[in-house]
Design a protein around this motif. Structure first.
Motif, short mmCIF file in Angstrom:
data_model
loop_
_atom_site.label_atom_id
_atom_site.label_comp_id
_atom_site.label_asym_id
_atom_site.label_seq_id
_atom_site.Cartn_x
_atom_site.Cartn_y
_atom_site.Cartn_z
N HIS A 86 0.77 -1.32 0.14
CA HIS A 86 0.01 -0.11 0.00
C HIS A 86 0.79 1.28 -0.12
CE1 HIS A 86 -3.15 -2.90 1.08
NE2 HIS A 86 -2.33 -3.38 2.12
N LEU A 87 0.72 2.04 -1.02
CA LEU A 87 1.58 3.35 -1.25
C LEU A 87 0.62 4.54 -0.96
CD1 LEU A 87 4.12 4.73 -2.19
CD2 LEU A 87 3.40 4.67 -4.54
N TYR A 88 0.90 5.23 0.03
CA TYR A 88 0.18 6.63 0.25
C TYR A 88 0.84 7.58 -0.45
CZ TYR A 88 -2.85 4.30 3.75
OH TYR A 88 -3.91 3.52 4.38
N LEU A 89 0.20 8.33 -1.07
CA LEU A 89 0.71 9.48 -1.55
C LEU A 89 -0.05 10.97 -1.01
CD1 LEU A 89 0.80 8.36 -5.38
CD2 LEU A 89 2.87 8.61 -3.87
N ASP A 90 0.75 11.61 -0.29
CA ASP A 90 0.40 12.88 0.42
C ASP A 90 0.80 14.16 -0.62
OD1 ASP A 90 -0.33 15.10 1.68
OD2 ASP A 90 0.25 14.28 3.76
N MET A 91 -0.22 14.62 -1.43
CA MET A 91 0.10 15.65 -2.36
C MET A 91 -0.34 16.89 -1.89
SD MET A 91 -0.98 13.27 -5.65
CE MET A 91 -2.66 13.18 -4.95
N ALA A 92 0.38 18.06 -2.01
CA ALA A 92 0.31 19.24 -1.82
C ALA A 92 0.92 20.27 -2.61
CB ALA A 92 0.53 19.63 -0.12
N ALA A 93 0.80 21.69 -2.34
CA ALA A 93 1.52 22.49 -3.13
C ALA A 93 2.15 23.45 -2.25
CB ALA A 93 0.52 23.33 -3.98
N LYS A 94 3.29 24.19 -2.87
CA LYS A 94 4.01 25.17 -2.28
C LYS A 94 3.87 26.56 -3.12
CE LYS A 94 8.32 23.90 -4.16
NZ LYS A 94 9.87 23.41 -3.99
N ASP A 95 4.19 27.57 -2.49
CA ASP A 95 4.54 28.93 -3.16
C ASP A 95 2.96 29.55 -3.20
OD1 ASP A 95 7.14 28.77 -3.17
OD2 ASP A 95 7.19 27.77 -5.16
N GLY A 96 2.24 29.16 -2.41
CA GLY A 96 0.70 29.70 -2.45
C GLY A 96 -0.09 29.11 -3.73
N LYS A 97 0.58 28.25 -4.32
CA LYS A 97 -0.15 27.75 -5.50
C LYS A 97 -1.23 26.61 -5.18
CE LYS A 97 3.47 28.70 -8.67
NZ LYS A 97 4.29 29.48 -7.93
N THR A 98 -2.06 26.67 -6.35
CA THR A 98 -3.33 25.59 -6.24
C THR A 98 -3.03 24.82 -7.72
OG1 THR A 98 -4.76 27.03 -5.03
CG2 THR A 98 -5.59 25.02 -6.50
N LEU A 99 -2.83 23.67 -7.33
CA LEU A 99 -2.46 22.42 -8.47
C LEU A 99 -3.50 21.59 -8.84
CD1 LEU A 99 1.03 21.49 -7.33
CD2 LEU A 99 0.44 23.52 -8.65
N THR A 100 -3.65 21.57 -9.94
CA THR A 100 -4.74 20.07 -10.64
C THR A 100 -3.88 19.13 -10.94
OG1 THR A 100 -6.16 21.98 -11.71
CG2 THR A 100 -6.15 19.87 -12.51
N ILE A 101 -4.36 17.95 -10.35
CA ILE A 101 -3.74 16.53 -10.38
C ILE A 101 -4.77 16.03 -11.59
CG2 ILE A 101 -3.16 14.61 -9.47
CD1 ILE A 101 -1.71 16.72 -8.19
N ASP A 102 -3.83 16.05 -12.81
CA ASP A 102 -4.79 15.36 -13.98
C ASP A 102 -4.71 14.00 -14.34
OD1 ASP A 102 -5.12 18.21 -14.92
OD2 ASP A 102 -2.89 18.34 -15.32
N GLU A 103 -3.39 13.46 -13.87
CA GLU A 103 -3.64 11.96 -14.09
C GLU A 103 -2.26 11.07 -13.30
OE1 GLU A 103 -3.27 8.75 -17.62
OE2 GLU A 103 -3.37 10.77 -18.20
N ILE A 104 -2.45 10.11 -13.02
CA ILE A 104 -1.55 8.99 -12.28
C ILE A 104 -1.26 7.86 -13.14
CG2 ILE A 104 -0.96 7.94 -10.37
CD1 ILE A 104 -2.50 10.11 -8.65
N HIS A 105 -0.34 7.33 -13.33
CA HIS A 105 -0.11 6.30 -14.34
C HIS A 105 1.30 5.68 -13.96
CE1 HIS A 105 2.58 8.44 -17.07
NE2 HIS A 105 1.58 9.58 -17.11
N LEU A 106 1.46 4.43 -14.60
CA LEU A 106 2.83 3.83 -14.26
C LEU A 106 3.88 4.77 -15.23
CD1 LEU A 106 2.05 0.12 -14.46
CD2 LEU A 106 3.24 1.10 -12.65
N SER A 107 5.10 4.57 -14.62
CA SER A 107 5.99 5.39 -15.54
C SER A 107 6.61 4.65 -16.87
CB SER A 107 7.29 5.47 -14.62
OG SER A 107 7.96 4.35 -14.45
#
Length: 310
Positions: A140-161
């Motif tokens: 089980h892989l937990y991914l805790d995603m946030a942004a810096k520099d006061g930005k709001t990011l859109t997470i568009d897609e997650i896939h195998l490399s």
């Protein structure tokens, strides 16, 4: 054509890449993946610089006459210190309580005596990049995603490399654990490495872990956003029953048009998942009370999450 893919020169123009992809009969999905790699391989500059740990295949384009594939390779990455996406990864156990996840170690790794099996979190230690272990079956892989520099990011897609995860040798040893607790409420993605496929399974019902942010409910894309004040945590359940794999995930994200039409990315990994043993693989059943790894035995248990062997 060969000059267009000279690894010592600049990358080819986007129009050249698209034209050659059309000539080679690439599907729309393949063209999209190709342009993603093209965007990642921009020459070193203020946003991208050489990095020894990442090697991207920029174009899988063939010499038409010869019909052979040519790989143009360039070591490049979004520098994590410069990119606005902040990702913290936790692997391989379910938070709060996990008595089921088992771990394994490849031949080149450390002996089980190098670890303290009396500690339940020894599994996280076995699987660090420095120690090089992986899971036996599901992890089980937990991914805790946030942004810096006061930005709001859109997470568009997650896939195998990569389209197909890398095959690796069977493990030298497996540490088997058993048991479990009540379910934890998480946003879950199911990664089947045998197929391979990554599927958004939505919300897994259970108790919300203490001090955890609300579980994100929106699908990936324009409505799935993260910021410093509003992070998002997802869980990727990675499983295998028919192979041994090394794999990484790529997070595609965007913000304020700053990607200039090309996806911004962050690669997370690599991780290892084992499920096939050989005659040399030995199994241990750690005893939390005696603080011992137990006696080595032949591996007979099915990997975690796989059908029971008859």
């Amino acid at each position: 054509m060969s000059s267009a893919f000279d690894v010592s020169g600049p990358r080819p123009a986007q129009e050249t890449v698209i034209g050659l992809a059309d000539a080679l009969g690439y599907t729309e999905s393949e063209k999209r993946e190709l342009l993603l790699l093209w965007g990642q391989a921009s020459p070193p500059g203020p946003r991208t610089r050489l990095h020894r740990t990442h090697v991207y295949a920029v174009a899988l384009l063939g010499a038409l006459a010869a019909g052979s594939l040519v790989f143009w390779l360039l070591s490049a990455t979004d520098d994590p210190e410069e990119g606005p996406l902040v990702v913290t990864a936790k692997w391989p156990t379910v938070k709060e309580c996990d008595g089921a996840t088992s771990v394994a170690m490849p031949d080149e790794g450390k002996a089980i005596t190098a670890f303290d099996p009396s500690q339940q979190d020894f599994r996280s230690v076995v699987t660090t990049p420095d120690n090089g272990g992986g899971t036996w079956g599901s992890g089980h892989l937990y991914l805790d995603m946030a942004a810096k520099d006061g930005k709001t990011l859109t997470i568009d897609e997650i896939h195998l490399s990569t389209r197909v995860p890398k095959r690796i040798s069977p493990p030298a040893w497996v540490a088997l654990t058993a048991g479990g607790c009540g379910g934890v409420q998480d946003r879950v993605f199911d990664l089947d490495l045998d197929k391979p496929s990554l599927v958004d399974k939505g919300i897994e019902e259970g108790e919300l872990a203490e001090d955890s942010p609300p579980v994100p409910t929106n699908p990936l894309g324009s409505s799935f956003t993260v910021s410093a004040k509003d992070p998002a945590v997802i869980r990727v359940d990675a499983s295998a029953c028919r192979g041994n794999y090394e794999w990484s995930l790529v997070i595609e994200y965007s913000y304020d048009g700053a990607n200039d039409g090309h996806p911004l990315t962050r690669t997370i990994g690599p991780f290892k998942t084992f499920s096939v043993a050989d005659q040399k693989t030995i199994a241990y059943t750690p005893n939390m009370r005696s603080k011992g790894a137990g006696s080595p035995t032949p591996i007979t248990d099915s990997p975690t999450g796989c059908p029971v062997k008859s």
